[in-house]
Enzyme design. Structure first.
Site, short mmCIF file in Angstrom:
data_model
loop_
_atom_site.label_atom_id
_atom_site.label_comp_id
_atom_site.label_asym_id
_atom_site.label_seq_id
_atom_site.Cartn_x
_atom_site.Cartn_y
_atom_site.Cartn_z
N HIS A 15 15.23 7.09 0.72
CA HIS A 15 14.81 6.83 2.10
C HIS A 15 15.41 5.54 2.65
O HIS A 15 14.88 4.95 3.60
CB HIS A 15 13.29 6.81 2.19
CG HIS A 15 12.67 8.13 1.85
ND1 HIS A 15 11.41 8.27 1.31
CD2 HIS A 15 13.17 9.40 1.93
CE1 HIS A 15 11.14 9.56 1.11
NE2 HIS A 15 12.20 10.25 1.46
N ASN B 58 10.88 4.82 -2.26
CA ASN B 58 10.38 3.58 -1.67
C ASN B 58 11.50 2.81 -0.97
O ASN B 58 12.68 2.92 -1.33
CB ASN B 58 9.75 2.71 -2.75
CG ASN B 58 8.61 3.42 -3.45
OD1 ASN B 58 7.95 4.27 -2.87
ND2 ASN B 58 8.37 3.07 -4.71
N PRO C 56 0.82 -1.22 0.00
CA PRO C 56 0.00 0.00 0.00
C PRO C 56 0.85 1.26 0.00
O PRO C 56 1.99 1.25 0.48
CB PRO C 56 -0.80 -0.12 1.31
CG PRO C 56 0.07 -0.96 2.20
CD PRO C 56 0.77 -1.94 1.29
N ASP C 57 0.29 2.32 -0.59
CA ASP C 57 0.97 3.60 -0.46
C ASP C 57 0.69 4.15 0.94
O ASP C 57 0.08 3.48 1.77
CB ASP C 57 0.53 4.57 -1.55
CG ASP C 57 -0.95 4.93 -1.48
OD1 ASP C 57 -1.60 4.64 -0.45
OD2 ASP C 57 -1.46 5.50 -2.45
N PHE C 58 1.14 5.35 1.21
CA PHE C 58 1.03 5.87 2.56
C PHE C 58 -0.24 6.68 2.80
O PHE C 58 -0.85 6.57 3.86
CB PHE C 58 2.26 6.75 2.89
CG PHE C 58 3.52 5.95 3.04
CD1 PHE C 58 3.87 5.39 4.25
CD2 PHE C 58 4.37 5.76 1.95
CE1 PHE C 58 5.02 4.65 4.39
CE2 PHE C 58 5.53 5.02 2.08
CZ PHE C 58 5.86 4.46 3.31
N ARG C 59 -0.66 7.47 1.83
CA ARG C 59 -1.63 8.51 2.12
C ARG C 59 -3.00 8.38 1.46
O ARG C 59 -3.87 9.20 1.71
CB ARG C 59 -1.02 9.88 1.76
CG ARG C 59 0.15 10.24 2.66
CD ARG C 59 0.82 11.54 2.24
NE ARG C 59 1.83 11.92 3.21
CZ ARG C 59 3.06 11.42 3.26
NH1 ARG C 59 3.42 10.51 2.36
NH2 ARG C 59 3.92 11.81 4.17
N ASP D 252 11.01 -0.61 -0.61
CA ASP D 252 10.67 -2.01 -0.92
C ASP D 252 11.71 -2.71 -1.78
O ASP D 252 11.63 -3.91 -1.99
CB ASP D 252 9.30 -2.09 -1.59
CG ASP D 252 9.16 -1.15 -2.79
OD1 ASP D 252 10.14 -1.02 -3.56
OD2 ASP D 252 8.09 -0.55 -2.95
#
Length: 369
Positions: free
Chosen positions: A205, A186, A111-114, A188
């Site tokens: 990140h 990301n 899932p994305d964050f927002r 991931d």
């Protein structure tokens, strides 16, 4: 489109000469480089139009097997994607910079964050966090690492989630010698799993490959960190000071990796095309990248909505402040994977894209021998 699959009667020199002359006449345009490069003293080919030659040609036609050559079906493409395809087909761009966000990984099951309702921050209630972002807060982790450990054990790269076709497209650009750098927000690691070389990726990140203590600067073995978090569901402890260890992903309160700062400015100067995909452009300093490319650099946004400096007065920015008079931003609205597939279809890259993507799919544990 037709192609000749067999020629069984090649014994007649007259027939061969006639066929070759006819083929040259059909395939060579008056302005072709072949004609331009012919030597002045070259003699014209003998006119094959005699009765004997025509008889041989008629007799030889029975030896040809002609069939249609299959071609890929071209998909209907929005004008913006067609324009992006034309840019890539021009073969002018050898230093493409790509900026990716969580949206490129959603189809992989991450899932994305927002996004309201489905985003990560809206689904962390089970961790009893004081606020959603606390799961990536350094001070909170030192005191209560359990929520992050649980989340990391579920999302650890290479266990459940395979690269998407968008990740494979980035790898395809590198394969074709067009990629300068992929700046990904990301954690991931799907770009790397898709086959993009580590040298071409800036993980803004951080990543899960290495680990370190959150209290002292001591490094910790990355594989051991993975084993403890994934298998034992607990935070590793530093062997020097006893502090909580975490993977080297960037938490709130931490600086971005040194490699990001070392390469950013020189990459922005070299960039000849910027592609932004799957991001809200809400997190700094990465969200400033689209405004750092040269004035001559086209910008393309593949996203569900307009974001950042691509947006102006409710519509796409047609002439950004530092842009030259000929340049315009391109906005390809919609799902990243769907747009990438249409793009590659237009470029006749779809087969290569699918081959790359299928070769990087993880084998489910139950299917492994």
């Amino acid at each position: 489109i037709y192609h000749i699959t067999s020629l069984t009667n090649a014994s007649s020199p007259k027939l061969a000469a006639c066929y070759n002359t006819e083929a040259m006449a059909k395939t060579e345009s008056p302005k072709s480089s072949v004609q331009t490069d012919m030597a002045p003293e070259s003699k014209p080919a003998k006119d094959p139009g005699t009765d004997d030659d025509i008889a041989d040609l008629t007799k030889g036609l029975g030896s040809f097997s002609i069939e249609t050559k299959p071609t890929s079906r071209k998909l209907n493409a929005p004008a913006a994607i067609q324009h992006f395809a034309d840019l890539l087909a021009s073969n002018k761009f050898r230093n493409i910079v790509i900026l990716t966000g969580a949206g490129v990984s959603c189809s992989a099951g991450i899932p994305d964050f927002r996004t309201p309702g489905t985003g990560l921050y809206d689904n962390l209630q089970k961790y009893n966090l004081p606020f959603p972002e606390a799961v990536f807060d350094l001070n909170f982790y030192r005191n209560n690492p359990a929520p992050f450990v649980q989340l990391a054990s579920e999302l650890w790269p290479g266990l459940k989630h395979s690269p998407t076709v968008t990740h494979s497209f980035i790898a395809l650009l590198e394969k074709k010698g067009m990629l300068l750098r992929n700046y990904t927000q990301n954690i991931d690691m799907l770009e790397l799993l898709a086959g993009v070389s580590e040298e071409k990726i800036i993980e803004c990140h951080g990543h899960f490959r290495t680990a370190s203590c959150t209290t002292c600067p001591a490094a910790f073995d990355g594989n051991e960190c993975k084993r403890i978090i994934v298998n034992e569901k607990r935070a590793p402890l530093c062997k020097k000071c006893g502090g909580a260890v975490k993977p080297d992903i960037v938490f709130f309160g931490e600086g971005l990796p040194g490699r990001f700062h070392r390469l950013l400015r020189q990459d922005m100067k070299k960039a000849d095309l910027l592609l932004v995909m799957g991001t809200s452009l809400m997190v700094g300093p990465v969200n400033m990248i689209p405004d750092m490319v040269p004035k001559s650099c086209p910008r393309v946004l593949l996203n569900r909505e307009l974001v950042g400096s691509f947006l102006k007065r409710g519509g796409v920015q047609t002439r950004r402040k530092n842009y030259d008079k000929t340049g315009k931003d391109t906005f390809c609205a919609g799902d990243c994977d769907e747009n990438i597939r249409i793009l590659c279809n237009l470029l006749d890259w779809e087969e290569e894209l699918d081959e790359l993507n299928s070769s990087t799919r993880l084998i489910p544990p139950k299917a492994r021998k």
